[in-house]
Design an enzyme around this catalytic site. Structure first.
Site, mmCIF file in Angstrom:
data_model
loop_
_atom_site.group_PDB
_atom_site.id
_atom_site.type_symbol
_atom_site.label_atom_id
_atom_site.label_comp_id
_atom_site.label_asym_id
_atom_site.label_seq_id
_atom_site.Cartn_x
_atom_site.Cartn_y
_atom_site.Cartn_z
ATOM 1 N N TYR A 142 0.860 -1.183 0.000
ATOM 2 C CA TYR A 142 0.000 0.000 0.000
ATOM 3 C C TYR A 142 0.892 1.227 0.000
ATOM 4 O O TYR A 142 1.863 1.302 0.751
ATOM 5 C CB TYR A 142 -0.892 0.004 1.249
ATOM 6 N N ASP A 237 9.377 2.738 -0.659
ATOM 7 C CA ASP A 237 8.385 3.435 0.159
ATOM 8 C C ASP A 237 8.632 3.044 1.616
ATOM 9 O O ASP A 237 8.229 1.975 2.065
ATOM 10 C CB ASP A 237 6.968 3.061 -0.299
ATOM 11 N N LYS A 265 4.858 9.338 8.541
ATOM 12 C CA LYS A 265 4.635 8.757 9.865
ATOM 13 C C LYS A 265 5.651 9.256 10.920
ATOM 14 O O LYS A 265 5.500 10.356 11.405
ATOM 15 C CB LYS A 265 4.551 7.237 9.747
HETATM 16 C C1 LIG Z 1 0.789 4.873 5.670
HETATM 17 C C2 LIG Z 1 1.485 4.597 4.406
HETATM 18 C C3 LIG Z 1 1.343 5.434 3.280
HETATM 19 C C4 LIG Z 1 0.355 6.557 3.241
HETATM 20 O O1 LIG Z 1 0.631 7.553 4.160
HETATM 21 P P1 LIG Z 1 -0.548 8.566 4.584
HETATM 22 O O2 LIG Z 1 0.158 9.544 5.469
HETATM 23 O O3 LIG Z 1 -1.576 7.740 5.257
HETATM 24 O O4 LIG Z 1 -1.049 9.188 3.340
HETATM 25 C C5 LIG Z 1 2.121 5.177 2.178
HETATM 26 N N1 LIG Z 1 2.983 4.146 2.158
HETATM 27 C C6 LIG Z 1 3.142 3.328 3.213
HETATM 28 C C7 LIG Z 1 4.131 2.221 3.130
HETATM 29 C C8 LIG Z 1 2.380 3.505 4.352
HETATM 30 O O5 LIG Z 1 2.516 2.662 5.373
#
Ligand SMILES: *Cc1c(COP(=O)(O)O)cnc(C)c1O
Length: 425
Positions: A142, A237, A265
């Site tokens: 994701y 990511d 995060k």
């Molecule tokens: C949480 C997450 C996102 C999205 O981040 P948001 O701040 O919720 O838009 C993208 N990539 C990864 C791997 C994530 O865990």
């Protein structure tokens, strides 16, 4: 009616599903979500004054526990000077310097406001830089909710995907190829079927959004080699894994140098933040230096920067990673022992402050195997833990997170609860 039920009724009238992010609605575990009025350390306090040991940690950011005094003080201090300036501010420079210190692959970076923005912008940049349109992603990974990334494997899987949400044009899905995680042959076939068309490959180097899944040995180096060979931009990511598993993310642990990295995060210390960065040569394609447009009214926001800087400096000072790994191992061993005593099939992949509890017969190595878990058992386990005082993510396909605040009484109590909950399954 409880306070949470009452709030949820009011919320449902005005907010679709009563929530501002779908997983919070508890649809995959059933029941009705609780509202939280405060959070401190490893504990959430609900609107009905129940205390819960929290293994969601606001989906990753709270690695120091909730409401850490140092982060709180940094936000208060920044607040004295104003909340947003619409001009460059000194915190942005300090944040950039901190991030490049821990991520040697990042020579230049830009701040934005969420992980979704970070990955969306990194994809556009990879496309602008390579002058190609297609990207490859992996099922189960994701990357936020932008159109190019809400794509699932399609019938013509080797050349294009299918929209994974209504409202994503089929034409966009033509530009995203989805392959299985941990499958080198599938990746090679996708490159072969789209010669000179792949702008970039985006991956969660350790998956955290279908539960926690680690790569096979050599898989990430293979990814590095094949992207280099085809002139495609490799995007790690690390929105979830960055600063969580090591200060330099999975790329430090695995000694792989991606071209671009996305973060979020933890680097916001609990405030809304994202960032993307990497090789200077690629980053220089961004406006105003280059032709790839990207912007944000609140990007580099002083409060968010102050919170993030405080969080990163704490990680630098405390270096809590071996402590977090011990907490994770304690949890994993407690769950595994209880499951064994019960004769129940459970997989507990864990590394540092991330883990999953999969009610699966076999090890989980990709999206397909993740789906083979026993959903009913998870639901029962989730609700049993909740009633005994533990908040796990309300879905079998989310990772669990630990913070330094879990050490001591919280982890010991949590292990007892997990064992009781498994015994009662
Ligand atoms: C949480 C997450 C996102 C999205 O981040 P948001 O701040 O919720 O838009 C993208 N990539 C990864 C791997 C994530 O865990």
């Amino acid at each position: 009616m409880t306070n949470s039920e009452n709030l949820f009724e009011r919320a449902k009238r005005l907010i679709p599903g009563g929530v501002n992010s779908p997983v919070r609605a508890f649809r995959s575990v059933g029941g009705s979500p609780f509202f939280v009025k405060s959070a401190q350390g490893a504990t959430l306090t609900t609107a009905d004054d129940h205390e819960l040991i929290d293994f969601v940690c606001t989906w990753g950011p709270a690695i120091h526990g909730h409401n850490h005094p140092v982060i709180k003080a940094a936000i208060s201090e920044a607040l004295e000077h104003g909340t947003s300036f619409g001009t460059p501010n000194p915190y942005e420079v300090e944040m950039a310097e901190l991030i490049v210190k821990f991520f040697p692959s990042i020579q230049k970076l830009r701040m934005c406001n969420s992980g979704t923005e970070a990955t969306m912008s990194a994809i556009r940049l990879a496309r602008g830089y390579t002058k190609r349109d297609k990207i490859i992603k992996f099922s189960g990974c994701y990357h936020g909710h932008s159109d190019s990334l809400l794509i699932k494997a399609g019938s013509g899987a080797l050349t294009h995907g299918n929209p994974d949400s209504a409202g994503v044009p089929a034409a966009f899905a033509q530009e995203t190829v989805v392959v299985a995680y941990n499958d080198c042959a599938a990746l090679e076939a996708a490159f072969a079927a789209n010669p000179d068309q792949i702008a970039g490959v985006i991956i969660e180097p350790y998956c955290g959004n279908v539960g926690f899944i680690m790569p096979d040995a050599g898989y990430l180096s293979y990814l590095r080699e094949i992207t280099a060979k085809h002139g495609s931009v490799l995007i790690f990511d690390e929105v979830m894994t960055g600063f969580r598993l090591a200060k330099g993310g999975v790329q430090e642990i695995e000694t792989i140098t991606p071209d671009l990295t996305t973060l979020g995060k933890i680097i916001g210390g609990g405030l809304p933040v994202g960032a993307f960065g990497g090789r200077a040569e690629i980053m220089d394609y961004l406006a105003p230096d280059g032709p790839v447009y990207q912007a944000g009214t609140l990007s580099g926001n002083p409060l968010a920067m102050a919170a993030g800087i405080a969080s990163l400096k704490l990680l630098e000072d405390l270096d809590p990673y071996s402590q977090l790994d011990q907490l994770g191992a304690q949890l994993r061993d407690a769950v595994a022992a209880a499951a064994q005593a019960k004769g129940l099939a459970v997989q507990v992949p864990q590394r540092g402050a991330m883990f999953s509890i999969f009610f699966n017969e076999n090890p989980v190595r990709d999206y397909t195997t993740a789906l083979q878990g026993n959903a009913e058992t998870f639901k029962k386990f989730f609700h049993s833990c909740l009633s005994k005082g533990i908040y796990l993510a309300p879905s079998a396909f989310e990772a669990g997170f630990l913070s330094t605040a879990h050490s001591g009484a919280a982890i010991d109590r949590a292990c007892e609860i997990f064992a009781e909950a498994i015994k009662e399954l």
